[in-house]
Design a protein around this motif. Structure first.
Motif, short mmCIF file in Angstrom:
data_model
loop_
_atom_site.label_atom_id
_atom_site.label_comp_id
_atom_site.label_asym_id
_atom_site.label_seq_id
_atom_site.Cartn_x
_atom_site.Cartn_y
_atom_site.Cartn_z
N TYR A 1 0.86 -1.12 -0.02
CA TYR A 1 -0.17 0.00 0.07
C TYR A 1 0.76 1.28 -0.15
O TYR A 1 0.78 2.09 -0.65
N TYR B 1 4.21 1.60 -0.76
CA TYR B 1 4.88 1.34 -2.02
C TYR B 1 3.98 2.09 -3.12
O TYR B 1 4.62 3.01 -3.97
N GLN B 2 2.74 1.71 -3.32
CA GLN B 2 2.12 2.15 -4.46
C GLN B 2 1.67 3.31 -4.40
O GLN B 2 1.74 4.58 -5.31
N LYS C 1 2.79 6.52 -6.87
CA LYS C 1 2.00 7.70 -7.34
C LYS C 1 2.34 9.23 -7.14
O LYS C 1 2.31 10.10 -7.97
#
Length: 215
Positions: free
Chosen positions: A35, A37-38, A42
């Motif tokens: 979570y 990392y993503q 972004k």
């Protein structure tokens, strides 16, 4: 002095990472590593590197052993380099090498540090120590990793810096000549005589040092 600068930079980065976390209603805790990392990716993609740094802090704090951390550090280092924030890029590279300093990892990380130092040059006259230090790093890299895919690029950096150092020595020698100090001028000319770069190999800058160095 360099140790002081690194320490001060680390403190500034830590303060920045701890600083803009938002109000309590916006804070998030106990999320999976993927979570964070993503979410960091972004922010990198949108160009908000300060937010990406903050999110990385959450990833690192909650998942210190996650295999995503080294990859995240490399991404942030490259993102800061692309954004011309070379000191922050070097900060991440230093941390990366401390924690994940295998031979293969160091080969990439040391190349990125050389690249960040090279592109971090702003004025050859003021950055002479940085030029000399980066030359040493580049030459050590070539010896240590002769078969690295990055070695040809390090050769190019070394050549550009060696030419820059040659021209700086000539300029300093000329300055001493104008001040009627021939012995001092001779010291700098002898330094050039011991190197492999020769004046006939160099086209002196016509539009300023900065553009010429990176051409």
């Amino acid at each position: 002095m360099q140790r002081f600068v690194r320490t001060a930079l680390a403190a500034l980065v830590a303060a920045a990472m701890m600083g803009g976390c938002g109000s309590k209603s916006e804070q998030e805790y106990e999320k999976p590593a993927l979570y964070w990392y993503q979410k960091m990716m972004k922010s990198v993609a949108s160009g908000n590197l300060e937010k990406a740094d903050n999110i990385f802090t959450s990833l690192e704090s909650e998942h210190i052993s996650s295999p995503l951390i080294p990859q995240a550090m490399m991404i942030l280092a490259q993102a800061h380099m692309d954004n011309e924030e070379y000191l922050l890029a070097q900060f991440y590279m230093d941390e990366y090498m401390k924690r994940y300093g295998s031979f293969k990892n160091r080969m990439l990380a040391e190349f990125m540090k050389i690249k960040a130092a090279f592109y971090g040059l702003r004025s050859p006259q003021r950055d002479q120590k940085l030029i000399d230090d980066t030359l040493v790093r580049a030459r050590n890299y070539i010896v240590r990793y002769p078969k690295s895919e990055f070695t040809p690029m390090v050769h190019t950096i070394e050549t550009r810096l060696a030419m820059t150092r040659y021209l700086l020595n000539e300029n300093i020698a000329g300055l001493y000549d104008r001040r009627d100090k021939p012995h001092a001028a001779e010291i700098y000319r002898r330094r050039n005589e011991t190197g492999w770069v020769k004046m006939e190999d160099i086209a002196p800058p016509s539009r300023g040092w900065f553009g010429w160095l990176f051409e």
